[in-house]
Scaffold this motif. Structure first.
Motif, PDB file in Angstrom:
ATOM      1  N   ALA A  20       0.818  -1.211   0.000  1.00  0.00           N
ATOM      2  CA  ALA A  20       0.000   0.000   0.000  1.00  0.00           C
ATOM      3  C   ALA A  20       0.853   1.263   0.000  1.00  0.00           C
ATOM      4  N   GLN A  21       1.951   1.249   0.751  1.00  0.00           N
ATOM      5  CA  GLN A  21       2.814   2.425   0.850  1.00  0.00           C
ATOM      6  C   GLN A  21       3.464   2.748  -0.502  1.00  0.00           C
ATOM      7  N   LEU A  82      -7.723   3.355   6.399  1.00  0.00           N
ATOM      8  CA  LEU A  82      -7.420   2.736   5.109  1.00  0.00           C
ATOM      9  C   LEU A  82      -8.681   2.513   4.272  1.00  0.00           C
ATOM     10  N   VAL A 115      -0.689   4.520   5.782  1.00  0.00           N
ATOM     11  CA  VAL A 115      -0.129   3.338   5.115  1.00  0.00           C
ATOM     12  C   VAL A 115       1.279   3.022   5.598  1.00  0.00           C
ATOM     13  N   ASN A 119       0.381   0.236   9.165  1.00  0.00           N
ATOM     14  CA  ASN A 119       0.455  -0.959   8.336  1.00  0.00           C
ATOM     15  C   ASN A 119       1.190  -2.065   9.102  1.00  0.00           C
ATOM     16  N   VAL A 188      -5.000  -1.213  -1.293  1.00  0.00           N
ATOM     17  CA  VAL A 188      -5.278  -0.694   0.052  1.00  0.00           C
ATOM     18  C   VAL A 188      -6.386  -1.512   0.721  1.00  0.00           C
ATOM     19  N   VAL A 191      -4.859  -4.675   2.080  1.00  0.00           N
ATOM     20  CA  VAL A 191      -4.153  -4.383   3.341  1.00  0.00           C
ATOM     21  C   VAL A 191      -5.164  -4.222   4.472  1.00  0.00           C
ATOM     22  N   SER A 192      -6.289  -3.569   4.180  1.00  0.00           N
ATOM     23  CA  SER A 192      -7.344  -3.377   5.184  1.00  0.00           C
ATOM     24  C   SER A 192      -7.883  -4.724   5.668  1.00  0.00           C
ATOM     25  N   ILE A 195      -5.472  -6.259   8.057  1.00  0.00           N
ATOM     26  CA  ILE A 195      -5.564  -5.595   9.357  1.00  0.00           C
ATOM     27  C   ILE A 195      -6.803  -6.071  10.109  1.00  0.00           C
TER      28      ILE A 195
END
Length: 204
Positions: A20-21, A82, A115, A119, A188, A191-192, A195
């Motif tokens: 994501a970053q 995010l 991010v 993260n 993103v 990644v969410s 998490i």
């Protein structure tokens, strides 16, 4: 030289994978008409990585990660932020088609912080890999190792922003940048989801 080379190769190996970053920094480089307007995201990402690396090398981050409640709070905030970021990127239009499509400096900084600092993969990379690797060095060698990893992060984010701007400059219709925005949003969201799994694991 061993400490410098070790830090360089280690940081490069950790930062190269798509995440994501990286996607966000590249995205902002592409979405702005001038590279200088994407500088906030580069500086924020660089400072965030510097902060995490210093915490890892100093051992502070290991203490923080032993606090499940603090981890849960960080993950929940990161998850919400995010989701909002994914929604914003999905709706974002390339600057060639719509000038207000480019993010303001304030928004760039906020998203870049989310991010980078929220993260879990970035946190575990710095704590589990860079922090652990730094323990084999002492004194000047540890300082050189740390500086080497930090320099790689900064150079990489500058490189991503420049590459993004190059894409933006050749994409006159904005078609490819529009696709990039959608792709960034999906990354993103992934990644969410990771998490969210960490949140569920911490609660149950």
């Amino acid at each position: 030289m061993q400490a410098i080379l070790h830090g360089f190769l280690l940081a490069l190996g950790l930062i190269l994978p798509l995440g994501a970053q990286n996607v966000f920094v590249f995205n902002q480089g592409a979405n702005h008409k001038k590279l200088r307007t994407a500088i906030p995201v580069v500086i924020t990402a660089g400072l965030s990585d510097t902060f995490l690396i210093l915490l890892a090398v100093l051992g502070v981050s290991l203490i923080l990660m032993t606090m499940p409640t603090l981890q849960l709070i960080i993950y929940i905030i990161g998850f919400i932020f995010l989701l909002y970021m994914a929604w914003s990127l999905w709706r974002e239009q390339p600057t060639q088609l719509k000038e207000q499509g480019s993010m303001s400096a304030k928004k760039q900084i906020g998203f870049a912080l989310s991010v980078s600092l929220l993260n879990p993969h970035a946190i575990m990379d710095t704590i589990g890999v860079i922090g652990t690797s730094a323990t084999i060095y002492e004194g000047g060698d540890k300082i050189l190792f740390t500086i080497s990893t930090i320099v790689v992060s900064w150079l990489w984010f500058i490189f991503l922003a420049v590459c993004g701007r190059m894409l933006g400059s050749i994409d006159k219709t904005g078609k490819y940048i529009l696709i990039l925005n959608k792709f960034s949003s999906i990354i993103v969201l992934i990644v969410s989801a990771i998490i969210l799994k960490n949140i569920i694991d911490l609660i149950f």
